[in-house]
Scaffold this active site. Structure first.
Site, short mmCIF file in Angstrom:
data_model
loop_
_atom_site.label_atom_id
_atom_site.label_comp_id
_atom_site.label_asym_id
_atom_site.label_seq_id
_atom_site.Cartn_x
_atom_site.Cartn_y
_atom_site.Cartn_z
N ARG A 122 -2.87 -10.03 5.25
CA ARG A 122 -3.69 -10.10 3.94
C ARG A 122 -2.56 -9.73 3.24
NH1 ARG A 122 -6.12 -7.19 0.38
NH2 ARG A 122 -7.65 -8.21 -1.08
N LYS B 96 1.00 -1.13 0.09
CA LYS B 96 0.33 0.01 -0.32
C LYS B 96 0.78 0.93 -0.08
CE LYS B 96 -4.65 -2.24 1.54
NZ LYS B 96 -5.05 -2.44 2.11
#
Ligand code: HH2
Length: 262
Positions: free
Chosen positions: A237, A203
């Site tokens: 995740r 991210k």
């Protein structure tokens, strides 16, 4: 949890696994690398992403899910759509991963009627605009309050607490400072008493700190995820399962979770 994006436009790996055979073989590779759960998604939630028609989402997700369930694998389906949830559950999904925390039409009822686990994620705003001006007084307090309220709503609807997982939603309506505060304060979410999932892989918070593009954030992701584990996260995740698995083996050996051979 290994990420399997069956999408043309995911920020991290868009278009690589749109074909269901490619997606299945990618998923099997993640299992070989040590993934315990596969998270299959047919709609990107990256900032600015367009929503996908229901039939298209079903067409992307169901064949991949079916192939993985047939192999006895634990599969989570990343969706906000109640019909996709229902069909995924009927096809054998072990978990629904909803970035809108079951606030959508008929979502809570759909999951209540099943035995599937549910991941409730916090998001401020909606993907199209969420990164424009995220504002909080105290981000950890507010995210914790939201997740506590969603846990209560699920329990009231009839979803047993032991089926619920929560997630602060890194990058979903949050600046770098918000994401770091949530990571630092993750133990305050763990204190809600249900497993916490952390999704930071590749991210922009990692890019902002390292200056690296999306495909070079593996080491940064491992570091951030270990910090999450240290604060009590139960599920990570990630795209880069092999790297994370090695890091966890070292971590668990140090922390005594794996005793190893004498
Ligand atoms: N992040 C993404 C998607 N789904 N689900 C949960 N529970 N937590 C997350 O942090 C999370 C999520 C975004 O990442 P990715 O799947 O790599 O990208 P895209 O949404 O563009 O497909």
């Amino acid at each position: 949890m290994g990420i399997v994006n069956v999408t043309p436009d995911s920020f991290s790996d868009g278009g690589q696994f749109l074909d269901s055979r490619q997606a299945v073989s990618h998923a099997l590779k993640l299992v070989e690398q040590g993934a315990d759960i596969l998270d299959v998604g047919g709609e990107s939630t990256r900032p600015g992403a367009a929503s996908v028609p229901e039939m298209e989402e079903l067409k992307r997700v169901l064949p991949v899910l079916e192939a993985l369930v047939k192999r006895g694998l634990a599969v989570s389906v990343d969706t906000q759509n109640a019909r996709v949830m229902r069909e995924a559950i009927d096809t054998g999904a072990a978990m629904i991963n909803d970035v809108t925390a079951l606030r959508g039409i008929e979502a809570i009822e759909t999951v209540t009627k099943s035995n599937a686990a549910i991941c409730l994620m916090h998001m401020q705003g909606e993907p199209r605009t969420m990164q424009e001006v995220p504002v909080y007084q105290d981000v950890v307090h507010e995210v914790r309050g939201f997740l506590a309220e969603r846990i209560a709503a699920c329990e009231q609807a009839g979803i047993d607490r032991n089926r619920i997982v929560i997630d602060p939603g890194f990058g979903f309506g949050k600046t770098l400072e918000h994401n770091l505060a949530l990571l630092k304060g993750l133990n305050r979410l763990v204190a809600l008493g249900v497993p916490v999932l952390a999704g930071m892989s590749r991210k922009s918070m990692l890019g902002a700190l390292t200056g690296k593009p999306v495909d070079q954030r593996e080491y940064a992701g491992v570091a951030a995820n270990l910090a999450a584990v240290q604060r009590g996260a139960s599920i990570l995740r990630v795209h880069d399962v092999a790297a994370m698995k090695d890091a966890l083996k070292i971590w668990q050996a140090i922390e005594g979770e794996i005793t190893g051979e004498p």
